[in-house]
Write an enzyme that holds these catalytic residues in place. Structure first.
Site, mmCIF file in Angstrom:
data_model
loop_
_atom_site.group_PDB
_atom_site.id
_atom_site.type_symbol
_atom_site.label_atom_id
_atom_site.label_comp_id
_atom_site.label_asym_id
_atom_site.label_seq_id
_atom_site.Cartn_x
_atom_site.Cartn_y
_atom_site.Cartn_z
ATOM 1 N N HIS B 268 0.838 -1.206 0.000
ATOM 2 C CA HIS B 268 0.000 0.000 0.000
ATOM 3 C C HIS B 268 0.874 1.258 0.000
ATOM 4 O O HIS B 268 0.712 2.140 -0.854
ATOM 5 C CB HIS B 268 -0.905 -0.020 1.245
ATOM 6 C CG HIS B 268 -1.830 1.157 1.351
ATOM 7 N ND1 HIS B 268 -3.134 1.131 0.909
ATOM 8 C CD2 HIS B 268 -1.634 2.397 1.859
ATOM 9 C CE1 HIS B 268 -3.696 2.301 1.140
ATOM 10 N NE2 HIS B 268 -2.812 3.095 1.729
ATOM 11 N N GLU B 269 1.813 1.324 0.937
ATOM 12 C CA GLU B 269 2.662 2.520 1.031
ATOM 13 C C GLU B 269 3.550 2.660 -0.196
ATOM 14 O O GLU B 269 3.883 3.773 -0.612
ATOM 15 C CB GLU B 269 3.514 2.475 2.306
ATOM 16 C CG GLU B 269 2.714 2.433 3.620
ATOM 17 C CD GLU B 269 1.660 3.520 3.749
ATOM 18 O OE1 GLU B 269 1.824 4.595 3.132
ATOM 19 O OE2 GLU B 269 0.652 3.295 4.458
ATOM 20 N N HIS B 272 1.807 4.723 -2.736
ATOM 21 C CA HIS B 272 1.983 6.158 -2.446
ATOM 22 C C HIS B 272 3.383 6.618 -2.873
ATOM 23 O O HIS B 272 3.557 7.701 -3.437
ATOM 24 C CB HIS B 272 1.838 6.408 -0.936
ATOM 25 C CG HIS B 272 0.427 6.383 -0.430
ATOM 26 N ND1 HIS B 272 -0.559 7.195 -0.941
ATOM 27 C CD2 HIS B 272 -0.166 5.678 0.573
ATOM 28 C CE1 HIS B 272 -1.708 6.987 -0.282
ATOM 29 N NE2 HIS B 272 -1.495 6.055 0.634
ATOM 30 N N GLU B 298 -4.541 8.091 -2.726
ATOM 31 C CA GLU B 298 -5.066 6.816 -2.246
ATOM 32 C C GLU B 298 -5.342 5.867 -3.407
ATOM 33 O O GLU B 298 -5.217 4.647 -3.265
ATOM 34 C CB GLU B 298 -6.338 7.080 -1.426
ATOM 35 C CG GLU B 298 -6.712 5.991 -0.456
ATOM 36 C CD GLU B 298 -5.740 5.789 0.713
ATOM 37 O OE1 GLU B 298 -4.849 6.633 0.924
ATOM 38 O OE2 GLU B 298 -5.879 4.761 1.399
#
Lengths: 504, 504
Positions: B268-269, B272, B298
């Protein structure tokens, strides 16, 4: 009175703001040297530029001038508390230093020294002094001009010394280095002829980074380094850095073939860190919350590295642990042999690899060369020859090339003249402090063997650490030891220790 | 013309200075959350205060006002390049936002929300909504006043939405959440009655932190995260942070009983981070060198977490490696069983633990409550009851207490109203991007299985990443997908995937 209080408050807020920028800069510096991704470095340099410029501008601003003019008026000044007074005097000194050099000239100098540092890297790699020579010549010229702007007492070089070690003069250094030369040079020669040969090559065993790290962490804890106010990281050129007294970080380097790099390096940096961790928090944000000088800082790191880390009693306590982390590699080396091996002394070419006994001779050579440069007794072009002659004369060895001679240190290409003596002063201060400490803690060695380092740290904190920049280096020395600078303590310590080791 | 050029240059230098302070702040933020010693934190907070105040002051200064007044004049503005134009418009928006609130009022609000956040911590621990209620009431009142200062179109809540997701309105959200409710709520209910039960409990095996870290590092590399422009560290509440495009750091958390926390968190990170690493360096220092909105940001993290990280083809490639790092703990779980287990979906109470299918329902509930609050259809005191009713109605479960209900999120006590919808928009954008990507990369699943992630990252960089804040979120969406916001892509994706998994 109320007006003065307001002004004092504004001044201190202004200082706190400057110190905040400096703290941010320190974090950036630490980060760059412990793992910042390389692609972000260029932009980070711009950030450093912006913050540094802001600090410089604030330190020379009209607002700052107004604070100084008003708060330094005799009657106003006398009504202030001691911290504000000391802060103002320190700030005024910086202000004058920065203001007396024309801004454009200083800017050109910064550009030149930045450029010279990168030229130095290449010159050293190629062992080509001629490459660096024109830069060094200009840097020396600039520094001579700065001395003219700043003025000097008795000897031009005094002004440069004062930048790093306020109060220390050529007269003092001539005296102490003279004595050092008379007593240590013969001792070094005698050692070379000794039949005793410490088994130092047996220290060069494979030793994993993880185990060195674990041992380093244990040692830091034993030395009473506060991990709630610090951390240990890996780097290329080890350093300790105080962001504030609650955040003082230590870095080290691991050589898997030579554990001494990490272990003695960590102990050395721990000495610096204990200083910064134990400065009074009353000084935060005043410009005084840091070590009072290069030399006093070095006295703390050397105190721990040599009087603690190279002390037999310390290893009586820790050698078994080290043996365990070394996975049996030292099983055939007794504690006594180990102690001798880590204290081997012999003439060498490279300052940063020198042992405790010969280190100050390396500094003495640099001191004599710098003094000659700034008293027009030596030209830059003649530095390599002068360097080599002094190494032959004092240490009995001649560098095979300039890379291992005059080009070995970065200091001069960065414009730092007058800085080297601080290293030797650190040795002298440390020995003088140790002597004074023995009056209060006569069982020093026993404390090491029992691991009771709190009282040692406590003594140094009371006498040295807590004061930060509230006291000048020679003021601390006099108050703590009751004496002026006296190299005899260092000489006697070295003679006793090394005559013992080498059975002379 | 020359005068404009000079002015533009000065403006950009001014912006770069502000951005430099922000970069220093980002480093401080990262450091505080990855290992800064705790005793230094108080003083570091003061440093944050100084730097933040400086950024705020610069953004609202007379100098800034003068730049904006002169450079936004129609004829001058038209002569500028696109980057400067976009920078000015963004800066002007911030300027107006900051200037329209009386300084004193804003200051009081900051103090209140800081206080409220710490009250929230205690209120959550005690599950006592009444403790927090008076603070929330004041925070809502402040935000209503801010809306009055800033003005609004059609619906007061639109002004808050615009803070986080420029261009998104209540009308749009009502429409998309309406469709979501109609299609996903029944699906969630159907899944509860399915006979299929993924063997998710078998994922909860001991898995050492070191091995999780090694696997996480491998995955980051596979996803084409650039380690020369970043690093992976451990933290408590994971995040990614871009200091500049050459330094974008990822953090993660290791749960030795549940590897999913670290693995899916890291992926997930990484989404980003890929965004921030691939913004055009032309935008550095302009205020545009960051993600264009919370929702688009997001969308990138969710794209990687769900379309890559929870995709069967991805695990066809990586499951063996995971099994190896798990030291045999997954040997009895086939790749197919593993895939089902990591995609288990069921109604739950806590948003941050929700699965891909139900997550948007958690957001919808918060959206409906916020909208009602700012349209005077709901009072703060009635929030807990309204919260519980909506959870029962949409997810079929009722929180046993407010800690697991209305008090679970920090956002409202920090004054962040209008922020939640960005999370759901991220899901919708991601699904819409995925659909568009399939036209160019129809072999998406094959690329995952072969580990050819460069083309996927390249597509996202070309369409989304590189533009930074040069384009608005809905502008990017339209340009990339040819459509306005359309939740059908998300719904269709979820229906297809979960009907398959649960054999409905």
């Amino acid at each position: 009175m109320i007006e003065t209080k307001d002004l004092e408050k504004q001044y201190l807020e202004y200082m706190t703001k400057m110190e905040s920028y400096k703290e941010a800069l320190s974090l950036i510096f630490w980060d760059l040297r412990t793992g910042a991704p390389k692609k972000g470095v260029d932009r980070r340099s711009d950030v450093i530029g912006v913050l540094s410029a802001e600090v410089f501008n604030m330190s020379t601003s009209e607002e700052m001038a107004a604070y100084l003019a008003q708060l330094l008026q005799e009657d106003v000044f006398q009504s202030l508390n001691d911290v504000t007074k000391a802060s103002l005097l320190e700030t005024k000194k910086n202000y004058d230093q920065n203001k007396k050099i024309p801004a454009k000239e200083y800017q050109d100098y910064v550009v030149l020294s930045t450029k010279a540092e990168s030229v130095w890297e290449e010159a050293k790699a190629k062992s080509d002094f001629a490459m660096l020579q024109p830069y060094l010549e200009k840097l020396v010229e600039y520094n001579k001009k700065f001395i003219d702007y700043w003025g000097y007492d008795n000897n031009k070089y005094n002004t440069l010394l004062d930048l790093y070690e306020p109060g220390v003069t050529v007269a003092m250094l001539d005296e102490v280095f003279g004595r050092l030369k008379d007593r240590i040079v013969p001792l070094v020669k005698a050692i070379q002829n000794s039949k005793v040969q410490p088994r130092s090559s047996e220290l060069l065993v494979p030793f994993s980074k993880e185990n060195q790290q674990s041992f380093s962490l244990e040692v830091l804890k034993e030395l009473k380094y506060d991990f709630d106010a610090g951390r240990l990281d890996e780097t290329v050129h080890p350093f300790a850095i105080g962001l504030n007294p609650g955040d003082v970080r230590v870095t080290t380097k691991y050589d898997e073939q030579d554990f001494r790099t990490a272990v003695f390096g960590t102990i050395h940096e721990c000495g610096h860190a204990l200083y910064e961790q134990n400065i009074s928090t009353d000084l935060v944000g005043t410009g005084l919350c840091t070590g009072t000088s290069m030399g006093i800082h070095e006295s703390q790191s050397l105190f721990y590295e040599n009087f603690v880390g190279r002390n037999e009693s310390f290893w009586k306590r820790h050698y078994k642990t080290l043996q365990r982390y070394a996975n049996g590699a030292f099983d055939s080396l007794s504690m006594e042999d180990f102690y001798l091996a880590i204290n081997e002394a012999k003439p060498s070419l490279i300052r940063i690899e020198a042992d405790e006994l010969t280190y100050a001779l390396h500094i003495m050579i640099r001191y004599e060369l710098e003094k000659a440069l700034f008293n027009d007794e030596l030209e830059v072009k003649d530095l390599p020859k002068a360097w080599d002659e002094k190494y032959e004369s004092y240490l009995g060895i001649t560098p095979p090339n300039d890379a291992k001679g005059v080009l070995q240190d970065v200091h001069w290409s960065g414009g730092s003249f007058g800085y080297f003596p601080s290293y030797a002063l650190g040795y002298m201060y440390a020995a003088q402090f140790k002597q004074a400490m023995l009056k209060d803690l006569p069982n020093f060695d026993e404390l090491l063997e029992k691991g009771e380092l709190d009282s040692i740290k406590g003594w140094l904190t009371e006498k040295v650490h807590q004061h930060g920049k509230m006291k000048k280096p020679l003021e601390i020395l006099k108050e703590v030891t009751g004496e002026e600078l006296n190299i005899d303590y260092l000489i006697e310590y070295l003679e006793e220790k090394y005559k013992g080791i080498y059975q002379l």
